[in-house]
Design an enzyme around this catalytic site. Sequence first.
Site, short mmCIF file in Angstrom:
data_model
loop_
_atom_site.label_atom_id
_atom_site.label_comp_id
_atom_site.label_asym_id
_atom_site.label_seq_id
_atom_site.Cartn_x
_atom_site.Cartn_y
_atom_site.Cartn_z
N ASP A 292 -4.47 7.20 -1.33
CA ASP A 292 -4.73 6.82 -2.73
C ASP A 292 -5.24 5.38 -2.73
O ASP A 292 -5.33 4.74 -1.69
CB ASP A 292 -3.47 6.96 -3.57
CG ASP A 292 -2.48 5.84 -3.30
OD1 ASP A 292 -2.24 5.55 -2.12
OD2 ASP A 292 -1.96 5.24 -4.26
N ALA B 251 4.20 4.25 -7.76
CA ALA B 251 3.41 3.34 -6.93
C ALA B 251 2.16 3.99 -6.36
O ALA B 251 1.32 3.33 -5.76
CB ALA B 251 4.27 2.79 -5.80
N ALA C 32 0.86 -1.17 0.00
CA ALA C 32 0.00 0.00 0.00
C ALA C 32 0.90 1.22 0.00
O ALA C 32 1.99 1.18 0.56
CB ALA C 32 -0.86 -0.01 1.25
N THR C 33 0.44 2.28 -0.64
CA THR C 33 1.35 3.40 -0.81
C THR C 33 1.00 4.65 -0.02
O THR C 33 1.09 4.61 1.20
CB THR C 33 1.57 3.68 -2.29
OG1 THR C 33 0.31 3.65 -2.94
CG2 THR C 33 2.44 2.61 -2.91
N THR C 34 0.60 5.73 -0.65
CA THR C 34 0.66 7.02 0.04
C THR C 34 -0.60 7.39 0.83
O THR C 34 -1.71 7.26 0.34
CB THR C 34 0.92 8.13 -1.01
OG1 THR C 34 1.97 7.68 -1.85
CG2 THR C 34 1.29 9.42 -0.35
#
Lengths: 263, 278
Positions: free
Chosen positions: B67, B225, B50-52
């Site tokens: 996101d 990403a 999982a990113t930001t």
Amino acid sequence: MPFPYASPEQIMRDRAEYARKGIARGRSVVVVQYADGILLVAPNPSKALHKISEIYDRIGFAAVGRYNEFETLRQAGIRYADVNGYNYNRKDVTARALANVYASQLGMIFTDSIKALEVEIVVAEVGESADQDQIYRLTFDGSVFDEQGMAVIGGQSDTVATRLKERYRPGAPLAEALDAALTALTEPGGERPSAAQLEVAVLDRNREHRKFLRLSGPRLERLLTPATPAAPETPAAPAAEGGPKPPPTAPEGDIDTGSEPPL
Amino acid sequence: MASQQAWMNNLFTNTGSSSFTEFLRGYAPDMLPGNRDALPAPVGEQIPHATTIVAITCAGGVVMAGDRRATSGNMISNRDMEKVFRTDEYSCMGIAGTASTGIEMARLYQVELEHYEKLEGRSLSTEGKANRLATMVRGNLGAAMQGLVVVPIFAAYDERIGGGRIFGYDVGGGPYEHQLYHSIGSGSIFARGSLKKLYRENAAPDEAVLTVLQALYDAADDDSATGGPDVTRKIWPVVAVITDEGFRRLPDEEVTAAVETLLAGRMIDPDGPTAPLR
């Protein structure tokens, strides 16, 4: 030294008698369906020691009897619900399963221990619609009763239930249901408990996430106001006495202060 | 099945603690996340990440947004993942790092807060909640060393101060309280640069929502990403606002309106709003 023989029947009868006496000493608690869910009402001057509690998203708990005993049951119920909800899904926690856990524990203690638990409890679950609401009443010996629309536990429960039946109307709005519950909890001619002496909560099916909500302070006052149009003739009388008044629906016996068992 | 027995038999035991995790550790350790044998090899890239996530304080509360992208190496493994979780009425958390471990952590943390609240009849203090999450992050350190890194971000409305608070963590725990704003995840550097320039003191919650969306857009712009708004599929970031009225996840219509405002601006200036030079 040999013990005198006591028949199992006699032992059970004594235990039941003992538990019943303890439970009848306190004040009644009323659980009743209303338009948007389930209403739980307990006369309880204590702000710290609750008789009504949240168990899970849709499930509430009400109890009478010995505080330490039903508090243990309450905590166990929360553990049971949380472990299952975490292990499976929040939707998989049901009042029926919880009532069964309680029933087996109460039944086991009733037969195995010297003393039965002096408690009577209600496990209520609010459904998507009124016909899916569930109210289970459990007694000290582990019996489960699937109640329809309303349940009264503790104190002079039969008398209170009779009064409640006279006033109760299925699908009544919250204020009316609360009025019916308070009328039932008050002896004819007696004075109604004020907001400060009440513990009131609802399981409101229209709420998001957790349906359980305590009603207190101004919110409860507002609900109570239309129900009490005329002030009693001698409003100063209870204050003048200085001490806690005996509960209006309790039989002769210990005064229930809400802060020590039996409640 | 053995653990099922153990916890059922101990429901009525007074554990002396109001912690759900402690109860599981004692009687059902199998259910706890991170309680696994050492992996034969670090898994790192193969598991979705999982990113930001960004969070900023606003007038009378706090806003968090994440996101929707999850990636495994160079592959997009999920385009509508949710990484911002309601943890109780006045708090939420976001996760960056290994998605599965993060989701498990969030789920356990939700129960942990609620369990305490129900048993004790009161909510934990904001600091108490933040510290509790730190313990859980620290508990994951072993797994983190094997490549299952999770770093959460925690935001809450604090009744005592009447405003929002933000806490960050590292793999070893924390918490570190951040004034004003914070971001985590692969695109966090770009998001933070954006937040730094667009942050306005005491902005109204709807202004703050636009600020976090701008920050996420900037992150997606420079970090592969992080997913930007998916215009064709209408997948927008998850946005949560917490004020004295409690946690509220913005419904799709509201986010759509804010995203359209953002996109309209970016059509004219792709780099987004500029901060005044002096």
